[in-house]
Design an enzyme around this catalytic site. Structure first.
Site, PDB file in Angstrom:
ATOM      1  N   THR A   1       0.925  28.480 -36.055  1.00 59.95           N
ATOM      2  CA  THR A   1      -0.512  28.187 -35.969  1.00 59.95           C
ATOM      3  C   THR A   1      -0.961  28.401 -34.525  1.00 59.95           C
ATOM      4  O   THR A   1      -0.391  27.824 -33.597  1.00 59.95           O
ATOM      5  CB  THR A   1      -0.788  26.749 -36.453  1.00 59.95           C
TER       6      THR A   1
ATOM      7  N   HIS B   1      -8.882  27.147 -39.573  1.00 62.54           N
ATOM      8  CA  HIS B   1      -8.222  25.851 -39.733  1.00 62.54           C
ATOM      9  C   HIS B   1      -9.073  24.921 -40.598  1.00 62.54           C
ATOM     10  O   HIS B   1      -9.149  23.719 -40.377  1.00 62.54           O
ATOM     11  CB  HIS B   1      -8.001  25.220 -38.352  1.00 62.54           C
TER      12      HIS B   1
HETATM   13  C1  LIG Z   1      -5.596  17.187 -44.225  1.00 65.32           C
HETATM   14  C2  LIG Z   1      -5.316  18.497 -43.563  1.00 65.32           C
HETATM   15  C3  LIG Z   1      -4.245  18.616 -42.700  1.00 65.32           C
HETATM   16  C4  LIG Z   1      -3.953  19.836 -42.099  1.00 65.32           C
HETATM   17  N1  LIG Z   1      -2.848  19.955 -41.302  1.00 65.32           N
HETATM   18  C5  LIG Z   1      -2.493  21.178 -40.828  1.00 65.32           C
HETATM   19  C6  LIG Z   1      -1.270  21.354 -40.120  1.00 65.32           C
HETATM   20  O1  LIG Z   1      -0.508  20.413 -39.935  1.00 65.32           O
HETATM   21  N2  LIG Z   1      -0.969  22.599 -39.668  1.00 65.32           N
HETATM   22  C7  LIG Z   1      -1.806  23.672 -39.873  1.00 65.32           C
HETATM   23  O2  LIG Z   1      -1.495  24.788 -39.436  1.00 65.32           O
HETATM   24  N3  LIG Z   1      -2.959  23.522 -40.549  1.00 65.32           N
HETATM   25  C8  LIG Z   1      -3.309  22.316 -41.035  1.00 65.32           C
HETATM   26  N4  LIG Z   1      -4.461  22.184 -41.761  1.00 65.32           N
HETATM   27  C9  LIG Z   1      -5.293  23.369 -42.021  1.00 65.32           C
HETATM   28  C10 LIG Z   1      -4.840  24.046 -43.319  1.00 65.32           C
HETATM   29  O3  LIG Z   1      -3.553  24.581 -43.184  1.00 65.32           O
HETATM   30  C11 LIG Z   1      -5.805  25.174 -43.714  1.00 65.32           C
HETATM   31  O4  LIG Z   1      -5.929  26.079 -42.656  1.00 65.32           O
HETATM   32  C12 LIG Z   1      -7.177  24.648 -44.110  1.00 65.32           C
HETATM   33  O5  LIG Z   1      -7.090  23.420 -44.789  1.00 65.32           O
HETATM   34  C13 LIG Z   1      -7.876  25.680 -44.993  1.00 65.32           C
HETATM   35  O6  LIG Z   1      -9.169  25.273 -45.330  1.00 65.32           O
HETATM   36  P1  LIG Z   1      -9.535  24.526 -46.710  1.00 65.32           P
HETATM   37  O7  LIG Z   1      -9.119  23.099 -46.528  1.00 65.32           O
HETATM   38  O8  LIG Z   1     -11.015  24.665 -46.804  1.00 65.32           O
HETATM   39  O9  LIG Z   1      -8.780  25.204 -47.813  1.00 65.32           O
HETATM   40  C14 LIG Z   1      -4.776  20.966 -42.355  1.00 65.32           C
HETATM   41  C15 LIG Z   1      -5.861  20.832 -43.227  1.00 65.32           C
HETATM   42  C16 LIG Z   1      -6.123  19.622 -43.837  1.00 65.32           C
HETATM   43  C17 LIG Z   1      -7.283  19.528 -44.793  1.00 65.32           C
END
Ligand SMILES: Cc1cc2nc3c(=O)[nH]c(=O)nc-3n(C[C@H](O)[C@H](O)[C@H](O)COP(=O)(O)O)c2cc1C
Length: 420
Positions: A193, A307
């Protein structure tokens, strides 16, 4: 002029033999979870259930985004504003959603995005995600901030396509050990990331005083009265711990700040490329130029993403950026997309615009909060049904027949957000 009443409109008493075929009383079931999940007809319905069952702080942690939440609103609006261009009178009796990513077959082009603190949303956390993904034949990504270990996920879903997401630490040796564990446990794809130089400002978390783990205050105890299932699960399962970091108590922001390294540059990708023998994807690309640089530094692919709107607010809309990234990188590079996807039709719009696959974060979390493993499975089932329906209505049988001619985008950037 008065007309005689037609026989069909004359009243009469129905006979039992006429009523019988209409009588369809469902056998009552005591499985409340199955019942509420079966009634959910969209990911938005799962979100409603999730909101009802989950305390406000963890629900908002998932549902919210950074600052005024404009990035997320715009990403979702971009899907809403898509216009499909269907072909008619095609034989669509044999629709197939499967695709191949890095040589592995996925039954449909959507995987579960990496999420941190997942067992806080529902105690089944990553166990639910990895099992439901494996059963559905799609990929599951374990986050560096996940709440199940690499070994536990590999043991729970040994038949799954498990990917690992890395936040590169300042301490390179710890990063190396971590990715070695992932490789040794059969994780063949690493997502690095790259959009987290520092943590985004999630205002809902500030307002809710969100901490990891949640604290038992008077307010949360009152909340427990309304959400007994969540609290029962939370208090009667093993306490939250992390896939890759030792125990932490504090605010989300303070934890995140110990994880991220603001001094990272493209040169650090060279280090990862050298340390990781498997497929390497960079996640969080927001310009064409940066996507190209990731490939120049050895990545096998990129994930166009902001993200989920959780980092920079007013960031580029991933769906709008995607066609430009595809054009610049060509057909051979693997391109994933996330942010804002809430339906199977959204997934197909992304594929038509050049994505090899998509990831869903919140949709997965809503399913999880709505019903643990069964809830994630239901989310994937809903998305599969939506995709199957949409691809056929588009007059197409296979994903590689979908192209930009099937979807036009409305690239005006709407002014929406929490304060508009
Ligand atoms: C609760 C939550 C925790 C997340 N934690 C991470 C993480 O630890 N690492 C990461 O690369 N992205 C993280 N993300 C981003 C997701 O990997 C992803 O990019 C994003 O949720 C996509 O958008 P969407 O929720 O609209 O599908 C997180 C997203 C959410 C909702």
């Amino acid at each position: 002029m008065s007309r005689p009443t037609p026989t069909a409109l004359k009243r009469r008493l129905p006979s039992y033999s006429e009523l019988r075929p209409l009588m369809n009383f469902a056998t009552p079931t005591l499985n409340f979870k199955q019942r509420r999940l079966a009634k959910a007809a969209s990911v938005w319905d799962l979100r409603d259930i999730a909101r009802r069952l989950t305390p406000k702080a963890p629900f908002d942690y998932v549902d919210g985004a950074a600052e005024a939440e404009i990035s997320l609103h715009r990403a979702r609006t971009a899907y809403r504003d898509v216009q499909f261009h269907p072909g008619v009178l095609r034989d669509v009796s044999d629709a197939d959603l499967s695709t191949t990513v890095f040589g592995e077959r996925w039954s449909m082009p959507v995987g579960l995005a990496p999420t941190g603190f997942t067992r806080m949303m529902h105690s089944e956390g990553e166990y639910a995600g990895s099992a439901a993904a494996a059963d559905a034949g799609v990929a599951f990504c374990l986050s560096t901030m996940g709440t199940a270990s690499i070994e536990d996920v590999a043991g729970h879903a040994p038949d799954g396509t498990n990917w690992f997401q890395l936040y590169l630490w300042r301490d390179r040796e710890r990063s190396r050990e971590l990715i070695q564990r992932a490789w040794d446990n059969g994780f063949k794809t690493l997502l690095v990331t790259v959009d987290t130089a520092i943590a985004g400002a999630r205002l809902r978390d500030v307002h809710n005083g969100m901490t990891i783990p949640p604290q038992l205050t008077l307010k949360t105890v009152v909340d427990a009265a309304y959400r007994p299932e969540w609290w029962f699960n939370f208090l009667t399962h093993e306490p939250l711990s992390f896939a890759s970091i030792s125990r932490h108590s504090g605010t989300v922001a303070s934890l995140v700040d110990t994880m991220f390294d603001p001094s990272l540059t493209f040169d650090d990708l060279d280090w990862i490329r050298e340390a990781w023998p498997g497929n390497l994807m960079c996640k969080g690309l927001q310009t064409v130029e940066d996507a190209r640089r990731c490939i120049d530094h050895g990545a096998d692919g990129v994930i166009v993403s902001n993200h989920g709107g959780r980092q920079l607010d007013r960031a580029p809309v991933p769906l709008h950026l995607l066609p430009k990234v595809r054009e610049a990188l060509g057909d051979q590079v693997t391109i994933g997309l996330d942010t804002g996807i809430m339906s199977g039709a959204d997934v197909l719009a992304a594929v038509a615009q050049g994505a090899d696959f998509t990831l869903v974060g919140r949709a997965y979390m809503y399913g999880l909060m709505a019903g643990g493993t069964a809830g994630v499975a239901r989310m994937l089932e809903i998305m599969r049904a939506e995709m199957t329906r949409t691809i056929r209505l588009l007059g197409v049988n296979r994903l590689d027949e979908l192209g930009p001619e099937h979807v036009s985008l409305s690239t005006d950037v709407p002014a929406t957000g929490t304060w508009v």
